[in-house]
Scaffold this active site. Structure first.
Site: not given
Ligand code: PEP
Length: 254
Positions: A10, A12, A96, A98, A168, A174, A214
């Site tokens: 991904n 991003k 996701h 985010e 996730e 991240g 990560s």
């Protein structure tokens, strides 16, 4: 489970178009003839068409990072499932963390997006996972179950088979903190159990469940060796060709 590992990057909101195209070319060259693994990348929307041309015939699939729940209409700034399909996507990330946490996406919107993706034969990579607070309060399974139940509401057995689920944990995305292979596998088993209860053993076993958070070359082998981890969703380490290739290599050797 005897599945080929499915590794997805991904990107991003990173890279330039030229860098993305170069990356995709090199990835295709490096993976040529590598049949023991499935690989995909999720570039920014505006790169999709160019990257799709580069990936043609490579066996590497391409996903969008998001879609709107409606197929068309007055939704300024949004992109539809049909548009990303036309640009060459076979997959799309939905839910996701985010999107959930930075853009306020809620389960019902995510559910609508999954249905829309399936309606045009795009395979959703449906992302779920708990926050650090939720884990510390012992609510991981409750949260994951709620996200699964709400996200998959009204989706029939045949469609569920088309899904990829990405577990996730939000605290691992991240942050450099990875869930331990055992922590991840425990939640993956729980997800598999949920799918078995709701849709039966055959469907539950055929659904790919990826881990994300990560992932790096150094922890790939241990994660992918877990019985319930069928693949990986990689963020930061997927925008550097060298580290993404190392992850793919480590996941191929089991
Ligand atoms: C992700 O964005 O899905 C992700 C897992 O990011 P990272 O690998 O950087 O934690």
């Amino acid at each position: 489970m005897g599945k080929k590992p499915f590794i997805v990057g991904n990107w991003k909101m990173n890279l330039t178009l030229a860098e993305g195209v170069e990356f995709a070319k090199s990835l295709g060259n490096n993976l040529h003839g590598k049949n023991e693994i499935m690989c995909g990348i999720c570039p920014p929307f505006i790169f999709l068409k160019d990257i799709s041309k580069v990936l043609e015939g490579s066996g590497i699939c391409m996903g969008a990072q998001n879609i709107h729940s409606e197929i068309n209409g007055a939704y300024t700034g949004e992109i539809s499932a049909l548009m990303v399909k036309e640009a060459g996507c076979t997959h799309v990330l939905i839910g996701h963390s985010e999107r959930r946490h930075l853009f306020g996406e809620i389960d019902s919107f995510i559910n609508a997006k999954i249905k829309t993706a399936l309606s045009v034969n795009l395979k959703p990579i449906f992302c779920i996972g708990e926050t650090l607070n939720e884990r510390e309060e012992g609510r991981t399974k409750y949260v994951v179950k709620k996200q699964l139940k709400n996200g998959l509401m009204g989706i029939d057995n045949k469609c569920v088979e088309e899904l990829v689920i990405a577990y996730e944990p939000v605290w691992a995305i991240g942050t450099g903190k990875t869930a331990s292979p055992e922590q991840a596998n425990e939640v993956h088993s729980f997800i598999r159990g949920f799918l078995t209860d709701e849709y039966g053993k055959d469907i539950a076993n055929s659904v790919y469940i990826q881990y994300g958070g990560s992932v790096k070359p150094e922890n790939t082998k241990e994660l992918i060796a877990q019985t319930e981890i069928d693949g990986l969703l990689v963020g930061g380490a997927s925008i550097k060709l060298e580290s993404f290739l190392k992850i793919i290599d480590a996941a191929s050797i089991q």
